[in-house]
Design a protein around this motif. Structure first.
Motif, PDB file in Angstrom:
ATOM      1  N   GLU A 163       2.746   2.185  -3.366  1.00 67.04           N
ATOM      2  CA  GLU A 163       1.989   2.958  -4.248  1.00 67.04           C
ATOM      3  C   GLU A 163       2.071   4.496  -4.254  1.00 67.04           C
ATOM      4  O   GLU A 163       1.886   5.065  -5.092  1.00 67.04           O
ATOM      5  N   PHE A 164       2.632   4.952  -3.139  1.00 71.76           N
ATOM      6  CA  PHE A 164       2.928   6.393  -2.996  1.00 71.76           C
ATOM      7  C   PHE A 164       4.429   6.622  -3.002  1.00 71.76           C
ATOM      8  O   PHE A 164       4.845   7.728  -2.293  1.00 71.76           O
ATOM      9  N   PHE A 211      -2.623   9.967   0.137  1.00 71.67           N
ATOM     10  CA  PHE A 211      -1.588   9.453   0.632  1.00 71.67           C
ATOM     11  C   PHE A 211      -1.937   9.331   2.418  1.00 71.67           C
ATOM     12  O   PHE A 211      -1.885   8.384   3.117  1.00 71.67           O
ATOM     13  N   TRP A 256       0.883  -1.112   0.123  1.00 75.09           N
ATOM     14  CA  TRP A 256      -0.078   0.077  -0.039  1.00 75.09           C
ATOM     15  C   TRP A 256       0.897   1.338  -0.100  1.00 75.09           C
ATOM     16  O   TRP A 256       0.405   2.300  -0.522  1.00 75.09           O
ATOM     17  N   LEU A 257       2.032   0.979   0.747  1.00 74.70           N
ATOM     18  CA  LEU A 257       2.808   2.201   0.802  1.00 74.70           C
ATOM     19  C   LEU A 257       3.849   2.462  -0.527  1.00 74.70           C
ATOM     20  O   LEU A 257       3.827   3.676  -1.032  1.00 74.70           O
ATOM     21  N   MET A 306      -7.703  -1.941   4.365  1.00 75.70           N
ATOM     22  CA  MET A 306      -8.378  -1.282   3.138  1.00 75.70           C
ATOM     23  C   MET A 306      -6.827  -1.085   2.201  1.00 75.70           C
ATOM     24  O   MET A 306      -6.007  -0.453   2.851  1.00 75.70           O
ATOM     25  N   ASN A 307      -7.213  -1.428   0.994  1.00 72.31           N
ATOM     26  CA  ASN A 307      -5.968  -1.144   0.261  1.00 72.31           C
ATOM     27  C   ASN A 307      -6.116  -0.143  -0.805  1.00 72.31           C
ATOM     28  O   ASN A 307      -7.318   0.779  -0.845  1.00 72.31           O
ATOM     29  N   ASN A 308      -5.179   0.326  -1.617  1.00 69.82           N
ATOM     30  CA  ASN A 308      -5.246   1.665  -2.428  1.00 69.82           C
ATOM     31  C   ASN A 308      -5.999   1.563  -3.391  1.00 69.82           C
ATOM     32  O   ASN A 308      -6.368   2.449  -4.264  1.00 69.82           O
ATOM     33  N   ILE A 354      -0.817  17.048  -7.354  1.00 68.84           N
ATOM     34  CA  ILE A 354      -0.025  16.605  -6.173  1.00 68.84           C
ATOM     35  C   ILE A 354      -0.889  16.870  -4.684  1.00 68.84           C
ATOM     36  O   ILE A 354      -0.761  16.128  -3.919  1.00 68.84           O
ATOM     37  N   ARG A 397      -3.233  13.719  -4.350  1.00 70.88           N
ATOM     38  CA  ARG A 397      -2.329  12.655  -4.278  1.00 70.88           C
ATOM     39  C   ARG A 397      -1.880  12.588  -2.562  1.00 70.88           C
ATOM     40  O   ARG A 397      -1.895  11.372  -2.143  1.00 70.88           O
ATOM     41  N   LEU A 398      -1.342  13.759  -2.315  1.00 69.99           N
ATOM     42  CA  LEU A 398      -1.174  13.921  -0.743  1.00 69.99           C
ATOM     43  C   LEU A 398      -2.164  13.425   0.129  1.00 69.99           C
ATOM     44  O   LEU A 398      -1.984  12.531   1.039  1.00 69.99           O
ATOM     45  N   ASP A 414       6.727   7.380  -5.061  1.00 72.84           N
ATOM     46  CA  ASP A 414       7.126   8.541  -5.701  1.00 72.84           C
ATOM     47  C   ASP A 414       6.669   9.918  -5.090  1.00 72.84           C
ATOM     48  O   ASP A 414       7.445  10.845  -5.126  1.00 72.84           O
ATOM     49  N   ILE A 415       6.076   9.900  -3.988  1.00 73.42           N
ATOM     50  CA  ILE A 415       5.815  11.231  -3.516  1.00 73.42           C
ATOM     51  C   ILE A 415       6.888  11.366  -2.212  1.00 73.42           C
ATOM     52  O   ILE A 415       7.122  12.451  -2.041  1.00 73.42           O
ATOM     53  N   LEU A 416       7.274  10.226  -1.579  1.00 73.55           N
ATOM     54  CA  LEU A 416       8.313  10.423  -0.533  1.00 73.55           C
ATOM     55  C   LEU A 416       9.596  11.358  -0.958  1.00 73.55           C
ATOM     56  O   LEU A 416       9.691  12.254  -0.172  1.00 73.55           O
ATOM     57  N   ALA A 456      -4.565   6.934   3.146  1.00 78.54           N
ATOM     58  CA  ALA A 456      -4.198   5.665   3.154  1.00 78.54           C
ATOM     59  C   ALA A 456      -3.166   5.192   4.370  1.00 78.54           C
ATOM     60  O   ALA A 456      -3.241   3.826   4.949  1.00 78.54           O
ATOM     61  N   ASN A 478      -4.296   2.154   6.766  1.00 76.54           N
ATOM     62  CA  ASN A 478      -3.543   1.046   6.991  1.00 76.54           C
ATOM     63  C   ASN A 478      -2.521   1.206   8.345  1.00 76.54           C
ATOM     64  O   ASN A 478      -2.209   0.136   8.662  1.00 76.54           O
TER      65      ASN A 478
END
Lengths: 172, 437
Positions: free
Chosen positions: A109-110, B23, A106-107, B1-3, B16, B19-20, A112-114, B26, B30
């Motif tokens: 998938e993000f 994130f 799950w992580l 729950m998954n993405n 962005i 998306r943040l 690219d943001i980090l 998520a 999780n």
């Protein structure tokens, strides 16, 4: 919906619903703050749990109830620093490789943001974590960071602009 | 729950900000800890008001940091009282002479004492105390017990990190809380002079002050004070040692050391000395206790030999860069002393250091260059610790920083023996080479 001040008062009186609500309200801020130091979400999760327990155990010493978030995150930071100093963690690994190799799907998938967040100045990283990843209100962020409201707003705007620019760079 | 569900909500989201937010959602989905916190609070029944969590937590972390230095310098086999001998070497006291104390200590067969450590009281910091215990039995068996801190920063005497070791044999490290153990190498390498009981005559210290007489635990004692750097030149600046000697037995009754740990004043007290009392042999057993399992090192905590060498090279490079072109001018490298040096070279003040620790970035991040330096210094912590560990365990390890500069391409800066028997060499220009003996 009760505000933080009311929730802390109720938590001090031992109301478990208030405690649960406070955890739900601040857990993302706690986890992302711990993560910013440990670079490990699972460890950040553990540190946050311990920090909440410490905070609730010592809640009676908190004079300004409305400052709960700020107080909690100080405990989190210190616990995270404590953790990494005891472990001598390798801190120079790139986040992307961390995420790809160690972190759950799950992580990833993000992932690219980090690295993008990490390219921001530290004060902008902090407001991004608190505003977007933690979903805290601007007023709360101002209280936690001790910065004027206007400064926080500007820092968030600048950070987002900077992130957009970074995204464009990556895309091109 | 998954993405997948999150993506369904906004599959086309590329902005962005959104998306943040996804994130963040998520993370909440999780990593929620609400149930865990409630469960823990419920099991501990701790939803009662208390005091001092903030201070305890902060102080605890810094005190633990202080303990790293202490373990490196003192607790690990440091019969701290040996410093007294240095202290007394030039004290011409009619009742208590250096020769008398040397004689008394060299005839000693065992010793145990309690250790208290904490940040010095001030307006800024609360002082919880890290406590521990230390045992020594002639000729070179050591056991140090370091009480682990609880969540509130208070030492827990039931949860300990125990190290049992000697100069020549393998030792064992135990964690009584986790019930785990690990084998440790003999401490056959270079150590602080504080640990060199057998080399007492090498001390050329001078007492800076005679503290007069005091009764400690009902025992008349004579006190002395001297600068720590006189005893151990590599221990950093500003520390001092105070010692109280039993006038009758000529053995130490109490020793206290005040030093700085990355700007933070730390006090260390050795007290309740028991000399020549029979000690249980079990205290020095290196056999894992029943029910203990071998400590596992997580994959992401392990470093290959090459990574360790690379880290040490980077640490040396950083030191040379910030110091203006020299390597640490010491014989023994202590990680915390190196960090103190580096912060000083970088021009980072106490206020900025504390701001950085507390992530109060406004204070330090204004100066990007300074922040970068702080980050690099902070990241070198592990490398200095690795270097210290090599020097402590490997008798063949040799550090020549006092005579080798970054321009010395052919001179060896640091070398040690690898586990495969080959020699690892780092030259003055930080070139790395592996040599067969």
């Amino acid at each position: 919906m009760r505000n933080t001040l009311e929730l802390v008062e109720a938590a001090k009186a031992g109301e478990s619903e208030a405690i649960a609500e406070l955890v739900e309200r601040y857990q993302r801020a706690a986890i992302t703050t711990a993560w910013s130091i440990t670079r490990d979400f699972h460890e950040a999760q553990d540190i946050s749990q311990e920090s909440f327990v410490i905070a609730f155990r010592q809640l009676g010493s908190l004079k300004a109830n409305e400052a709960f978030g700020q107080w909690l995150l100080i405990i989190v930071r210190r616990a995270a620093l404590h953790a990494i100093k005891n472990k001598f963690p390798k801190v120079d690994e790139s986040f992307s490789s961390d995420v790809a190799d160690v972190q759950p799907r799950w992580l990833s998938e993000f992932a690219d943001i980090l690295p993008l967040i990490d390219q921001l100045p530290s004060h902008e990283q902090e407001v991004i974590r608190l505003r977007y990843l933690s979903d805290l209100a601007i007023e709360e962020i101002a209280s936690i960071t001790g910065r004027p409201l206007g400064t926080v707003t500007k820092q968030i705007s600048r950070a987002v602009a900077r992130l957009r620019s970074l995204v464009s760079k990556v895309a091109s | 729950m998954n993405n997948e569900r999150l993506k369904t909500v906004d599959d086309d989201c590329r902005d962005i900000e959104r998306r943040l937010m996804l994130f963040g959602k998520a993370i909440e989905c999780n990593l929620s800890i609400t149930d865990r916190v409630l469960e823990q609070l419920s099991s501990e029944s701790v939803a009662q008001p208390g005091t001092g969590a903030l201070q305890g937590s902060h102080s605890g972390s810094l005190t633990r940091r202080g303990s790293l230095k202490t373990l490196q310098k003192l607790s690990v086999g440091a019969l701290a009282a040996t410093v007294l001998l240095a202290l007394l070497s030039t004290v011409a006291d009619s009742r208590l002479t250096f020769a008398q104390v040397v004689d008394s200590m060299q005839k000693a067969t065992s010793c145990s004492y309690d250790i208290r450590m904490g940040m010095r009281n001030s307006e800024t910091f609360h002082v919880p105390e890290l406590t521990g215990k230390f045992y020594w039995q002639a000729p070179d068996q050591f056991r140090s017990e370091d009480y682990l801190l609880q969540n509130d920063g208070v030492p827990d005497s039931l949860s300990k990190e125990i190290n049992i070791f000697s100069r020549s044999e393998k030792g064992i490290a135990l964690n009584t809380k986790e019930k785990t153990y690990s084998e440790t190498l003999p401490f056959g390498g270079r150590m602080s002079p504080l640990m060199a009981l057998q080399n007492l005559s090498d001390f050329e210290a001078a007492a800076s002050k005679n503290l007069g007489s005091r009764v400690i635990n009902g025992i008349p004692c004579t006190g002395f004070e001297l600068a720590m750097e006189v005893v151990d030149p590599d221990s950093g600046d500003g520390g001092k040692l105070e010692a109280w000697i039993d006038n009758h037995t000529r053995l130490p009754q109490q020793v206290s050391i005040s030093m700085f740990d990355s700007f933070i004043p730390v006090d260390l007290v050795f007290e309740n000395f028991q000399w020549n009392e029979p000690l249980d042999e079990e205290l020095f057993s290196v056999v894992p206790p029943t029910g203990y399992s071998l400590r596992k090192v997580e994959a992401n905590q392990k470093r290959s030999h090459e990574e360790i060498v690379g880290g040490i090279v980077d640490a040396f490079r950083l030191y040379a860069e910030l110091s203006g072109g020299q390597y640490p001018q010491v014989k023994v490298i202590y990680g915390d002393v190196m960090l103190d040096d580096l912060y000083r070279f970088a021009g980072i003040s106490l206020e900025q250091y504390m701001a950085a620790i507390n992530k109060d970035n406004e204070l330090i991040v204004k100066d990007k260059e300074l922040w970068d330096k702080y980050s690099r210094i902070s990241e070198s912590t592990r490398d200095w610790a690795e270097l210290n560990a090599i020097m402590s365990h490997d008798a063949s390890a040799l550090y020549n920083g006092m005579t080798v500069a970054p321009t010395d391409k052919e001179k060896v800066l640091f070398n040690w023996r690898r586990v495969d028997g080959k020699d690892q060499v780092i030259y003055g220009d930080l070139r790395v080479e592996v040599q067969s003996p």
